[in-house]
Design an enzyme around this catalytic site. Structure first.
Site, PDB file in Angstrom:
ATOM      1  N   GLY A 315       2.695  -0.643   4.545  1.00  0.00           N
ATOM      2  CA  GLY A 315       3.903   0.096   4.167  1.00  0.00           C
ATOM      3  C   GLY A 315       3.849   1.543   4.630  1.00  0.00           C
ATOM      4  O   GLY A 315       3.351   1.848   5.725  1.00  0.00           O
ATOM      5  N   SER A 316       4.337   2.424   3.774  1.00  0.00           N
ATOM      6  CA  SER A 316       4.524   3.827   4.177  1.00  0.00           C
ATOM      7  C   SER A 316       3.229   4.578   4.444  1.00  0.00           C
ATOM      8  O   SER A 316       3.256   5.674   5.007  1.00  0.00           O
ATOM      9  CB  SER A 316       5.336   4.557   3.108  1.00  0.00           C
ATOM     10  OG  SER A 316       6.623   3.990   2.990  1.00  0.00           O
TER      11      SER A 316
END
Length: 593
Positions: A315-316
Site C-alpha cells: 500500500g502507501s
C-alpha cells in the site's frame, strides 16, 4: 573199596588248553569277517580326518576375517560420543539457546522380557507411558529399540536404579530456550536429534552442530562396558553464535506487538527493528507465537515467521520510493504542484481515487496526505523501466540473502508487461507484493542518505559498504516529507515520539483471496527514528484488524511510537526534539487505499 569216577574228558580239556588251542576254534563260536569291511572302516576314518583338517584350514585361514567380525558383533560395540551444540547468544552475550545433558532410554527387547512385571510397570510410569505402550515397544524382533528420548537426568537415574536387565541409557542433549516465546521466531528450535528445524537454529546448523565422535568398547552380556578398545574419532563441539538481536529491544517489540494484535482483534502481526548504521536486525517478532521449550501442540499459524515468509501488498508505504525516484531524476521538486481534484482519476477503463478530495497538492503534501492520485500522476511521468529498476534495486521481487531460512522474494512483474493502470497502482503499493523485512530493508535508503547495505542476523563488527540508490539530497528531502506524516496534518500523528523527531509512512491495503480483493485489511507503518541522525528503522504489520479500525495510522502507528521511544532510550540515543506533548487530532486524516 570205593572206586573213583573216570576223569578222562576233564583231563583232555586241560591238555588242549595247555597246548594253546583258542576257545573260538570251536566251529560253533568262530566268526568270519570279510577283508573289505576293515578296509572300508579305515577309509572312513581317513576321510573324516581329512575333512577335519580341511575344515580347520577353512576356519583358521580362509574365514578368519568373517569369524572375527561375527565374534566382535557379539561383544564389541561402537559408541557414539555426542558433540555439544554451540550456544546462541544475543549481541550482549545473553544466552538465547543452550544444550542441557539428558538421556535416551533404550532397550534390548529379548533381555527385558524376563523382567518382573512390577518393575516393568514402574518403568512405564517413569517413562510416562502406559503398560500396553511399553510392551508394544518391547514386542520387537530388533536387538535395539528406543523407549524414550531426551529424558531428564533425575528420571534416568530412577530408571537405572530399577536394575532391569536390557535397559540402557545413552547420553544426549536437549535444547533449552530461556526467552521462550519472545525469541521463538528468531532463534527457532531443534528436533530430537538436536538438528536445527527453524530460525537461526536451522540457518546456522553447520556452525552450531559440531561433529560427533565415536569409540570402540567391549561389553559383557549385560551390556556393561568391560574394556575400552580404541577411540575412532574425537567429538568436536559446535561453535557459539552471536546474533545481532538485542534482548531488551526484542522484548519491547514483542510486548507492543502482542498488545496491538489483542487490542485490534487481529488475525496476526509482525514487527522488525533494524539498526540503520549497520544493517543489523535488533528485533523480530510475530503473533501468534509459540514456546520452543514445549512444542507438544503446534499449529502452522504459530510457526509462521510472517516478517520473513509472508508477503502482502504494501500500500502507501511504497509511495516514498516513487516520489524519491522522481525527485532524484529531477522531474519534480518537493514544491511541485499536482491537481488531485475531484478525488477520482480514470486510466483506461479503470478508476482510482483518494479517500478525500484534496485539490492541488505539492509533492511534499502528496506524501503527507497519502494521495493515490498525486502519486499516480508522478509515476506516469516516468518510464516503467526506471520504476522497475528502483524497486528491484532496493530488493523488491529479489531473492533475499539474509542468511535466514524461508525468506521470500515477493513479486514485481517485468516492466515490459506494465499497462498504464498497473504502473499507476504499483506506484502506491498495489499489484506488488513484499515481505515486512524487505520493506524495512528498503527504507535504509532514506535513513542512510541514499545508500543501502545488507541486513544481518549476526553481530556486525565492521561497518558494511553501501550501494548508492538515490542522492544524499534526495534522501534528506524524503526524510523531511516523512516527518510530516506523523505531524497533526498527516495520516499517522499517533506515531509521534516525545523528545524525538521521527517520521514514516502508513500503509493500508486490501487482502487478496482466491485471486480477488476482499474487505480484509493489512495495516502497516514503516518509520525512521530519530530524523536528525537516523538510528532505527521500525516496520510494523497488523493482519486483519477487526475492532473498528483498519488504517495504518491508528493501528500500526502507536506500535511504532512505543517501540521507538523505549528502544531509543535503551540504546542511549539522545533526544533531538524539545517537543514533549503529543498532539493528535480528534479526527486524524485517513490515508487513501
Amino acid at each position: 573199596m570205593t572206586r573213583m569216577p573216570p576223569r578222562t574228558n576233564l583231563t583232555n580239556g586241560r591238555v588242549a588248553a595247555s597246548k594253546g588251542v583258542a576257545f573260538s576254534s570251536n566251529p560253533i563260536l568262530q566268526v568270519k569277517l570279510p577283508a573289505w569291511r576293515s578296509r572300508f572302516v579305515l577309509f572312513v576314518m581317513f576321510a573324516a580326518f581329512v575333512t577335519l583338517v580341511a575344515r580347520a584350514f577353512w576356519l583358521q585361514g580362509v574365514s578368519t576375517d568373517f569369524l572375527q567380525k561375527q565374534g566382535a558383533s557379539r561383544y564389541a560395540r561402537t559408541l557414539e560420543l555426542p558433540a555439544t551444540r554451540g550456544k546462541i547468544t544475543d549481541r550482549n552475550g545473553q544466552v538465547l539457546a543452550s544444550s542441557v545433558p539428558v538421556k535416551a532410554i533404550w532397550a534390548i527387547p529379548d533381555d527385558v522380557q524376563s523382567a518382573p512385571p512390577e518393575k516393568l510397570r514402574e518403568l512405564a510410569r517413569l517413562l510416562e507411558m502406559s503398560d500396553a505402550d511399553l510392551r508394544k515397544k518391547l514386542d520387537s524382533d530388533r536387538s535395539f529399540v528406543y523407549l524414550k528420548r531426551q529424558v531428564e537426568q533425575e528420571t534416568s537415574d530412577k530408571i537405572v536404579k530399577l536394575g532391569i536387565a536390557g535397559i540402557e541409557t545413552r547420553k544426549e542433549y536437549k535444547r533449552f530456550y530461556p526467552e521462550g516465546e519472545v525469541m521463538a521466531h528468531v532463534v527457532g528450535f531443534t528436533n530430537v536429534e538436536d538438528a536445527g528445524q527453524d530460525g537461526m537454529e536451522l540457518g546456522a546448523q553447520k556452525t552450531l552442530a559440531g561433529m560427533t565422535g565415536s569409540r570402540r568398547v567391549i561389553k559383557d552380556r549385560l551390556g556393561r562396558v568391560v574394556e575400552d578398545i580404541e577411540s575412532i574419532r574425537e567429538p568436536h563441539d559446535g561453535r557459539d553464535l552471536t546474533l545481532s538481536i538485542d534482548s531488551k529491544i526484542q522484548y519491547i517489540a514483542f510486548t507492543q506487538l502482542k498488545e496491538a494484535v489483542e487490542k485490534h482483534k487481529a488475525k496476526a502481526g509482525g514487527i522488525i527493528v533494524v539498526d540503520a548504521k549497520t544493517g543489523e536486525v535488533l528485533a523480530l517478532a510475530n503473533m501468534p507465537t509459540y514456546n520452543p521449550n514445549n512444542r507438544s501442540v503446534l499449529t502452522g499459524a504459530q510457526l509462521r515467521n510472517r516478517v520473513v515468509t509472508d508477503t502482502f501488498e504494501p500500500g502507501s508505504t511504497l509511495k516514498p520510493f516513487t516520489v524519491a525516484l522522481s525527485l532524484d531524476t529531477h522531474r519534480v521538486t518537493p514544491s511541485t504542484v499536482f491537481q488531485t481534484s475531484p478525488g477520482k482519476m480514470t486510466i483506461g477503463t479503470a478508476t482510482i481515487g483518494d479517500s478525500h478530495a484534496h485539490g492541488p497538492l505539492t509533492v511534499a503534501q502528496i506524501i503527507e496526505k497519502s494521495s493515490n492520485i498525486g502519486t499516480a500522476k508522478i509515476a506516469l511521468q516516468m518510464p516503467p523501466e526506471e520504476m522497475w529498476e528502483m524497486f528491484t534495486t532496493v530488493g523488491f521481487g529479489q531473492q533475499p540473502k539474509y542468511g535466514f531460512p524461508g525468506a521470500v522474494a515477493g513479486r514485481v512483474r517485468p516492466y515490459k508487461s506494465w499497462r498504464p493502470i498497473e504502473q499507476a497502482t504499483m506506484s502506491y503499493g498495489h499489484g506488488i507484493s513484499v515481505s515486512l523485512i524487505q520493506l524495512a530493508h528498503a527504507y535504509l535508503i532514506f535513513a542512510r542518505n541514499g545508500d543501502i547495505i545488507p541486513l544481518s542476523f549476526t553481530k556486525v563488527n565492521d561497518s558494511p559498504i553501501g550501494q548508492r540508490v538515490i542522492s544524499e539530497n534526495t534522501a534528506l528531502q524524503m526524510r523531511r516529507m516523512l516527518e510530516t506524516v506523523v505531524a497533526p496534518g498527516g495520516t499517522a500523528p499517533q506515531a509521534q515520539v516525545p523528545g524525538y523527531r521521527v517520521g514514516g509512512k502508513t500503509g493500508t491495503a486490501y487482502k487478496i483471496e482466491g485471486g480477488k480483493y476482499v474487505r480484509k485489511y493489512v495495516a502497516s507503518f514503516s518509520g525512521i527514528a530519530p530524523m536528525s541522525d537516523p538510528r532505527l528503522i521500525i516496520a510494523v504489520m497488523i493482519d486483519e484488524p477487526s475492532n473498528g479500525q483498519h488504517y495504518g495510522g491508528p493501528v500500526a502507528g502507536p506500535v511504532f511510537a512505543n517501540v521507538a521511544a523505549n528502544a531509543l532510550r535503551a540504546l542511549n540515543v539522545p533526544p533531538d526534539s524539545s517537543v514533549t506533548n503529543i498532539i493528535i487530532p480528534k479526527e486524524p486524516l485517513e490515508e487513501s487505499m
